[in-house]
Write an enzyme that holds these catalytic residues in place. Structure first.
Site, mmCIF file in Angstrom:
data_model
loop_
_atom_site.group_PDB
_atom_site.id
_atom_site.type_symbol
_atom_site.label_atom_id
_atom_site.label_comp_id
_atom_site.label_asym_id
_atom_site.label_seq_id
_atom_site.Cartn_x
_atom_site.Cartn_y
_atom_site.Cartn_z
ATOM 1 N N HIS A 17 -147.841 -18.160 6.830
ATOM 2 C CA HIS A 17 -147.412 -16.893 6.227
ATOM 3 C C HIS A 17 -147.192 -15.847 7.325
ATOM 4 O O HIS A 17 -146.162 -15.174 7.364
ATOM 5 C CB HIS A 17 -148.486 -16.435 5.244
ATOM 6 N N GLU A 18 -148.162 -15.722 8.230
ATOM 7 C CA GLU A 18 -148.029 -14.760 9.323
ATOM 8 C C GLU A 18 -146.932 -15.175 10.299
ATOM 9 O O GLU A 18 -146.175 -14.329 10.790
ATOM 10 C CB GLU A 18 -149.363 -14.617 10.061
ATOM 11 N N HIS A 70 -143.542 -14.022 9.185
ATOM 12 C CA HIS A 70 -143.267 -12.608 9.452
ATOM 13 C C HIS A 70 -142.747 -12.423 10.878
ATOM 14 O O HIS A 70 -141.772 -11.715 11.117
ATOM 15 C CB HIS A 70 -144.547 -11.777 9.277
#
Length: 225
Positions: A24-25, A28
Site C-alpha cells: 500500500h505504501e 503511494h
C-alpha cells in the site's frame, strides 16, 4: 493450541497483512514518482520490496497484539515521503497518489481470489496453508482499502476529498490532518471500549465498513469464480 498450530495461524495472517500494508505504501511512492515527485525515489522507497517499508511496531508488533487480544487488525508501514507541491498537477495528482494505495489493495484482493482457483494443484501438505493465506489476503486487502477510503485526513480518502472539494471546503478539511490521527484512534479504540463498559456497541468504524467490506469480498470471490 500446539506450537505447530500457533505457527500456522500466525503465518497465514502475518504474510498477507505485511504484504497488504507495505505494498500500500509502496504504491503511494511509485505513483508520486511517476507524477513528478522524486522524494520517495531519492529515499529509496519506490520499491515493492516489503522489507523497505516495514515499521517494526506498526507493521508487526501492533497487528499481532491486536489480533490475539481483540481479533481486530490494524497497523501501518513507514509512511512514504511525498512532496505534493512537486507533483505535476498538485491537486489532481494528490488524488491519484492517494488512490494508488487502496488501488493496489484491491488488485491484491482480486489476484489472491484468482489464485484460490489454482490451490488444488498444490501438494496436499501446502494446500490448506496456501488457501488460508489467499483467503485472508482477500479480506485483509478489501478491509484495508475500504478503511483508507474513509474521508478523514490523514487517511487516503481524506486526501482524495481535499483534492476534489472546492478550495474553501478543502482547506477546512485539510486542517483536520493535524489532529485526524488522534480522532481516528479515539474512534477505533476509545469509543468501542466505552461502549463495552456501557453495554453498547459504539464501534463506528465497524458499523461503517461491515456492509461495504462484506459486499466487496463477496463480489470479488464471485467474479474470481
Amino acid at each position: 493450541m500446539t506450537a505447530e498450530q500457533f505457527l500456522f495461524q500466525v503465518s497465514v495472517l502475518a504474510l498477507p497483512t505485511v504484504l497488504a500494508i507495505t505494498l500500500h505504501e509502496a504504491a503511494h511512492g511509485f505513483a508520486a514518482w511517476r507524477l513528478g515527485d522524486d522524494t520517495a525515489w531519492r529515499a529509496g522507497r519506490v520499491s515493492f520490496n516489503p522489507l523497505r517499508h516495514v515499521d517494526p511496531f506498526g507493521t508487526v508488533i501492533l497487528p499481532a497484539i491486536l489480533y490475539f487480544t481483540t481479533h481486530f487488525l490494524f497497523g501501518w508501514a513507514k509512511p512514504v515521503p511525498v512532496n505534493f507541491s512537486r507533483l505535476n498537477h498538485p491537486r489532481r495528482d494528490m488524488v491519484l497518489v492517494a488512490l494508488a494505495g487502496p488501488g493496489i489493495n484491491f488488485a491484491l484482493a482480486i489476484g489472491s481470489a484468482l489464485l484460490l482457483g489454482w490451490v488444488d494443484l498444490l501438494p496436499a501438505v501446502a494446500r490448506d496453508w496456501a488457501a488460508q493465506n489467499l483467503e485472508n489476503s482477500v479480506i485483509i486487502n478489501v478491509l484495508l482499502a475500504a478503511f483508507n477510503l474513509l474521508p478523514l485526513p490523514p487517511l487516503d480518502g481524506g486526501r482524495v476529498a481535499v483534492g476534489l472539494l472546492p478550495l474553501v471546503l478543502a482547506r477546512q478539511l485539510a486542517r483536520m490532518e493535524r489532529f485526524g490521527i488522534v480522532l481516528l484512534m479515539a474512534v477505533l479504540f476509545l469509543l468501542p471500549y466505552v461502549g463495552a463498559r456501557l453495554g453498547l456497541r459504539l464501534d463506528l468504524i465497524g458499523w461503517l465498513l461491515d456492509g461495504p467490506v462484506t459486499y466487496l469480498f463477496n463480489r470479488i470471490m464471485v467474479l474470481a469464480g
